[in-house]
Structure formats: structure tokens, C-alpha cells
Design an enzyme around this catalytic site. Structure first.
Site, PDB file in Angstrom:
ATOM      1  N   LYS A 170      -8.159  -2.263 -10.216  1.00 11.95           N
ATOM      2  CA  LYS A 170      -7.157  -2.534  -9.180  1.00 11.95           C
ATOM      3  C   LYS A 170      -6.831  -1.237  -8.461  1.00 11.95           C
ATOM      4  CE  LYS A 170      -4.819  -5.094  -6.598  1.00 11.95           C
ATOM      5  NZ  LYS A 170      -5.312  -4.190  -5.548  1.00 11.95           N
ATOM      6  N   SER A 202      -0.177  -1.412  -4.791  1.00 12.47           N
ATOM      7  CA  SER A 202      -0.764  -2.700  -5.190  1.00 12.47           C
ATOM      8  C   SER A 202      -1.271  -2.745  -6.622  1.00 12.47           C
ATOM      9  CB  SER A 202      -1.903  -3.080  -4.240  1.00 12.47           C
ATOM     10  OG  SER A 202      -1.383  -3.498  -2.996  1.00 12.47           O
ATOM     11  N   SER A 226      -6.702  -7.418  -2.406  1.00 10.92           N
ATOM     12  CA  SER A 226      -5.346  -6.877  -2.458  1.00 10.92           C
ATOM     13  C   SER A 226      -4.478  -7.456  -1.347  1.00 10.92           C
ATOM     14  CB  SER A 226      -5.359  -5.348  -2.382  1.00 10.92           C
ATOM     15  OG  SER A 226      -4.189  -4.805  -2.955  1.00 10.92           O
ATOM     16  N   LYS A 239      -0.078  -5.690  -8.514  1.00  6.30           N
ATOM     17  CA  LYS A 239      -0.704  -7.015  -8.551  1.00  6.30           C
ATOM     18  C   LYS A 239      -1.368  -7.339  -9.887  1.00  6.30           C
ATOM     19  CE  LYS A 239      -1.443  -7.397  -3.533  1.00  6.30           C
ATOM     20  NZ  LYS A 239      -1.034  -6.090  -3.004  1.00  6.30           N
TER      21      LYS A 239
END
Length: 320
Positions: A256, A79, A136, A82
């Protein structure tokens, strides 16, 4: 930004130089592979032992790499994907308050994971951006890519084109969520991405460093096996997947996390530590606790005051 890119170039040059160094600094094992130099220590504080298989800690102001371990190893990034997804959504300048309906196309058909966003529910583009970065959420990220001008195919093509523009030459994207192990990058490339996002996207900084997010009171349908569905109206809240954003002692400017089995536990983070702004990239740690532990050990090491390498020096991290 220029200082960071220059530092990354110097790091790449150093890695190449190490590979061509003489036998006084490198050893060759029985299989013919080059063994890395032993970890260095500065002052009384040893280098931290880290779980992550690929690590890079970068001084943002000078571009100087402070700590590195397999920084050019290409690996699935889960992720962390993202971050790029959020950048392209903001670049497109579509109405942030436009409502988007979660569709069956947004379901995870790769890993079969679930989501708190029901098919048929509607959220603004801004809400989906928050959910993709903070929680997420994969349906949120997929819906953002699906509704990009030109659709999902153009979105993925733009992800890869943007990566090339940023000099992320060892990065490949195949979809916007990170569920596919085909999304691959290196710590070097992700440091470029994180610095660029930090310098140019205040919305990503604000959202991703927030510890909590709420959608307010929402209609929630609870359906249990062999029972009639019940409808409730309750607050729907989400925690940041990076628990460090909710911990005292951390000053985080961008964050993140990522996880799939192929990628391990990953973290890309900008933080102010020991009077300096740093980018921290951790890829393929053995668990969520190990990932957070690595970050804590790096912070302690930076705060020890023993991390002031001379210009041009390179500090390899310990292997575990």
C-alpha cells in the site's frame, strides 16, 4: 505474528536504551540534543542512504528489526490508512457483491482531488475494495466506510479500537481514506498492521499485490467545456500505485502506498527478499521516485548478504 510483535517490543526497548546510554556511545550537540550513532556497515556493503524520514525493515520470521530510522516518529500516513479500512470491511462480512452507489458524500472535500468514479455510478463492494487498495481511490474507500454497519462514525471508532487491540498505541484515525493529515501513525505501528493483514487477510494480500485491475467495459461520459457530452463504452483499467508490483525481480505479498503533502510519499510492503520475508515501511519520502529508490536500495542491501545482525543488535539507517 508473535515473533514480529516480540521484535517490535525489543526495538522499542532498544530505542529507550539508546536514549539512556552513556556518553561513550552518544554525543550531545550544542543545542543539547542527542546525536544518533554513525551508521554501521557490515561486510563490504555500506548501509543504504534513504530519502524517507522514517524507516523500518523487519524480518517477519524472527521479528528482528534489520534497519530502522526514526521508527517511532508519529507522522501523517495518507492512504496507508486504506489498509485498516480494507480490514474492517472484510471483518464486517457484508455481501461482497452488493452494489454501492457513489454519492456526493464520497467526494473529496479535504484536498479537492478527483476520481474516475462518477457520482451516481454503482459498483460492488468487492470492486470498491480493489479500487481502494490498488488504485488508492478515495471515493471507493469513503463509500466503503460510509456503508459500514452503523455508518461512518462507527467505522472510524472501530478503526481506532482495532488499532489499540493490535498494540498500535501511537496511531490515530479520523477518516477512512487518508486524505486528512489527522490520520497519524509510526513505522513501528504500521509494521504491526502490515504483518497482521498479511497473516490474516488473504484477500488483501491478493488484491494489494496485483499490478493491474480492470472494471471491464464501462459506460464513460466525456464532457468538455462548451461541447456536448459524449458517451463511450470502453475498458476501464487501473494500475497499482506501487509500480514495484509490476516490476521483475520483486516478490511482493502485500502493498500500500500513500501521499498527501503533509505525509510525503509513503509505502508499506511485505516482500520476499534474499530468502527471507520482510516488512518494509517507508514514511515521508521526498517523491515517488525517491520512495521507489529507497525500496530498491533496501532490496539491494538485503541481497548483498551483509545484513545478518547478531541477536539483539540494532542497525540505524543513514540519514540524508
Amino acid at each position: 505474528m508473535k515473533a514480529v510483535l516480540s521484535g517490535l517490543v525489543l526495538l522499542c526497548v532498544h530505542v529507550s536504551a539508546v536514549a539512556n546510554d552513556d556518553r561513550t556511545s552518544l554525543e550531545v550537540n550544542e543545542q543539547g540534543a542527542i546525536a544518533e550513532p554513525a551508521p554501521q556497515s557490515y561486510g563490504s556493503v555500506p548501509m543504504p542512504e534513504l530519502s524517507a524520514q522514517s524507516v523500518l525493515v523487519l524480518d517477519q520470521e524472527t521479528g528482528q528489526p534489520l534497519l530502522a530510522k526514526n521508527p517511532d516518529l508519529q507522522t501523517p500516513i495518507a492512504s496507508i490508512t486504506k489498509l485498516m479500512t480494507a480490514m474492517l470491511v472484510l471483518d464486517a462480512a457484508q455481501p461482497i457483491d452488493e452494489k454501492i452507489t457513489i454519492s456526493t458524500a464520497d467526494r473529496d472535500t479535504i484536498k479537492g482531488t478527483g476520481s474516475r468514479l462518477a457520482v451516481g455510478s454503482r459498483y460492488t463492494r468487492g470492486q470498491l475494495l480493489h479500487l481502494a487498495l490498488i488504485a488508492s481511490d478515495n471515493r471507493a474507500a469513503h463509500a466503503l466506510g460510509r456503508t459500514y454497519p452503523g455508518g461512518l462514525e462507527r467505522f472510524v471508532a472501530t478503526m481506532n479500537r482495532t488499532a489499540r487491540t493490535l498494540g498500535m498505541n501511537d496511531t490515530v484515525y479520523v477518516e477512512p481514506t487518508g486524505l486528512s493529515s489527522g490520520n497519524r501513525s509510526t513505522a513501528l505501528d504500521l509494521a504491526r498492521l502490515a504483518d497482521h493483514a498479511y497473516q490474516n487477510y488473504p484477500e488483501i494480500r491478493h488484491i494489494s499485490a496485483t499490478g493491474h485491475y480492470t472494471l471491464g467495459t464501462q459506460r464513460v461520459v466525456v464532457k468538455k467545456k462548451r461541447h456536448k457530452a459524449k458517451v463511450y463504452y470502453r475498458p476501464v483499467a487501473f494500475n497499482n500505485t506501487n509500480r514495484l508490483t509490476r516490476m521483475d525481480g520483486w516478490d511482493i505479498g502485500l502493498s500500500k502506498t500513500g501521499f498527501i503533502n503533509e505525509a510525503g510519499h509513503c509505502l508499506v510492503m511485505q516482500a520476499h527478499v534474499a530468502e527471507r520475508d520482510v516488512i518494509i515501511v517507508l514514511l515521508d519520502a521526498l517523491g515517488n521516485n525517491r520512495r521507489a529508490g529507497d525500496a530498491a536500495r533496501i532490496k539491494e542491501w538485503l541481497e548483498s548478504g551483509s545484513t545478518l545482525p547478531q541477536p539483539g543488535s540494532f542497525i540505524p539507517a543513514s540519514r540524508t
